[in-house]
Design an enzyme around this catalytic site. Structure first.
Site, PDB file in Angstrom:
ATOM      1  CB  SER A  90      -7.698  31.301  21.203  1.00 58.83           C
ATOM      2  OG  SER A  90      -8.304  32.503  20.662  1.00 58.83           O
ATOM      3  CE  LYS A 126      -6.875  33.630  18.023  1.00 56.09           C
ATOM      4  NZ  LYS A 126      -7.208  34.408  18.904  1.00 56.09           N
ATOM      5  CE1 TYR A 179      -8.609  35.032  15.327  1.00 56.56           C
ATOM      6  CE2 TYR A 179     -11.147  35.761  15.485  1.00 56.56           C
ATOM      7  CZ  TYR A 179      -9.746  35.215  16.073  1.00 56.56           C
ATOM      8  OH  TYR A 179      -9.885  35.257  17.552  1.00 56.56           O
ATOM      9  CE1 TYR A 231      -5.238  35.110  23.800  1.00 60.83           C
ATOM     10  CE2 TYR A 231      -6.456  33.523  25.123  1.00 60.83           C
ATOM     11  CZ  TYR A 231      -5.922  33.907  23.715  1.00 60.83           C
ATOM     12  OH  TYR A 231      -6.495  33.270  22.856  1.00 60.83           O
ATOM     13  CB  VAL A 275     -13.076  30.901  24.338  1.00 63.10           C
ATOM     14  CG1 VAL A 275     -12.575  31.887  24.970  1.00 63.10           C
ATOM     15  CG2 VAL A 275     -13.731  30.957  22.841  1.00 63.10           C
TER      16      VAL A 275
END
Ligand code: GLN
Length: 309
Positions: A69, A72, A194, A245, A263
C-alpha cells in the site's frame, strides 16, 4: 537545510538499524497474502533521500521488498495531478478509523470510500487512472522508474498472482462499489492493475527517492512539476491523516510526519522541504503498520527534531 541538524545522520541511522531487530518481536508478518508470509520478521532497512540529492542508508536499505500500500501515495498523486478536486466526488478524504480492508463503512456511506488509502479508496483511484490513461499500472511504473532512475523497477508477478488468488475481500469491495456505480472499468481489470501496483518491488533507497517530489512541493527528479505546491500540500495532508489507517493518530503523535505504510512492512515518510525517509521491517502491528518502521521513524524525528510540527 541539512547543515542545521544537531546529530550525525549516518550515525543516527546506524543506531536505529541496530535497535530494530528487537522491535520485530512485537509484531507479526502479514500472512493473508502467502507470498509475503515467507519473509523473515527481523529484517530491516532505512534510507533518507534529501532534496539536494544525497541518499543515506542503514541495514538492508538497498534490498527490494513488496511495497504494497505504500504505492497508494503515488497513485493518489498521479490521479490528483490529472483530476484535481473532481477526484473527491468519488472518494472522501477523512480518516476511516476502520481497518484498511473493512467492508462495513462502505455500505453505510453508499459506495464512496472514506479516503484514497483504504483499499476501497485505492481501487477508485486506480479506476480513475485507468480511465484517464488506459494503463494505470504502466503509468505508475513509468513514474517510479523516472523518479528513481531505475529502469528495471517492476512488479513481482508471483506476489501479484498470490494477491489475486487470495483477493476475495478486495474483489468484494470492488464489486460492492460497482453496484453503486462507483467503478467505471470492469472489476477484473481494476483488480489486476491494483494487485500489480501492490506487488511492485522497491528498496528503501528507491522509495525515498521516488517520494522526493512530495518533499519538493511537486517538483519531479527532472525538474518538471507533477503538480503545484498546493496539491503537494494536499497529498501530504492526506498521508498524515489517513496514510497509516486506523493508527494514523498514533503515527502523527509519535512520528509527526506524513507517511504511507504497506503490509510488506514498508513505510514512506515525507519531510517537506528536506527529504524523504523510507523504512522496511516486515513484522506488523494490528493496524498493518511495521512495528520496527514506526519505532525507527519515531526515533529519527525525536532525535533530529525534524517533523512538520
Ligand atoms: N495488497 C494489499 C491488500 O490489498 C495491500 C494492503 C496494505 O498494504 N495495507 O490487502
Amino acid at each position: 537545510v541539512l547543515a542545521s541538524t544537531p546529530v550525525d545522520l549516518q550515525t543516527l541511522l546506524d543506531e536505529i538499524a541496530a535497535a530494530a531487530p528487537a522491535q520485530a518481536a512485537r509484531g507479526k508478518v502479514a500472512d493473508y497474502i502467502p507470498a509475503l508470509a515467507a519473509v523473515a520478521p527481523e529484517r530491516f532497512g532505512m534510507a533518507l533521500a534529501t532534496v539536494d540529492g544525497q541518499v543515506y542508508g542503514s541495514g538492508e536499505f538497498r534490498e527490494p521488498f513488496s511495497v504494497q500500500s505504500v504505492s497508494k501515495a503515488f497513485t493518489l498523486a498521479l490521479s490528483l495531478a490529472r483530476e484535481g478536486d473532481a477526484l473527491f466526488n468519488r472518494v472522501g478524504r477523512e480518516p476511516s478509523g476502520n481497518p484498511f480492508n473493512s467492508l462495513v463503512q462502505l455500505e453505510y456511506e453508499h459506495g464512496i470510500p472514506r479516503n484514497p488509502f483504504i483499499n476501497a479508496g485505492a481501487l477508485v483511484v486506480v479506476d480513475q487512472l485507468l480511465t484517464a490513461t488506459g494503463d494505470a499500472f504502466g503509468e505508475l511504473r513509468a513514474f517510479l522508474r523516472a523518479e528513481t532512475g531505475e529502469p528495471a523497477l517492476d512488479c513481482d508477478a508471483v506476489v501479484a498472482r498470490s494477491e489475486a488468488e487470495h483477493g476475495h475481500r478486495n474483489a468484494a469491495l470492488a464489486h460492492f462499489m460497482a453496484s453503486y456505480g462507483n467503478l467505471k472499468n470492469p472489476v477484473e481489470v481494476v483488480l489486476d492493475h491494483y494487485f500489480r501496483q501492490c506487488a511492485l518491488t522497491m528498496s528503501c533507497a528507491d522509495l525515498a527517492r521516488a517520494g522526493l517530489f512530495l518533499a519538493r512541493h511537486g517538483v519531479r527528479a527532472d525538474g518538471s512539476q507533477l503538480f503545484g505546491r498546493s496539491e503537494a500540500k494536499r497529498v501530504n495532508a492526506i498521508l498524515l491523516t489517513c496514510g497509516t489507517y486506523d493508527a494514523a493518530g498514533d503515527f502523527a503523535y509519535r512520528v509527526g510526519l506524513p507517511g504511507k505504510s504497506g503490509v510488506g512492512g514498508g513505510i514512506l515518510s515525507v519531510l517537506p522541504g528536506r527529504g524523504c525517509l523510507a523504512v522496511w521491517g516486515p513484522a506488523l502491528d494490528r493496524s498493518g503498520n511495521s512495528v520496527a518502521g514506526v519505532h525507527a521513524l519515531d526515533t529519527f524525528t525525536t532525535r533530529t527534531g525534524w517533523s512538520v510540527f
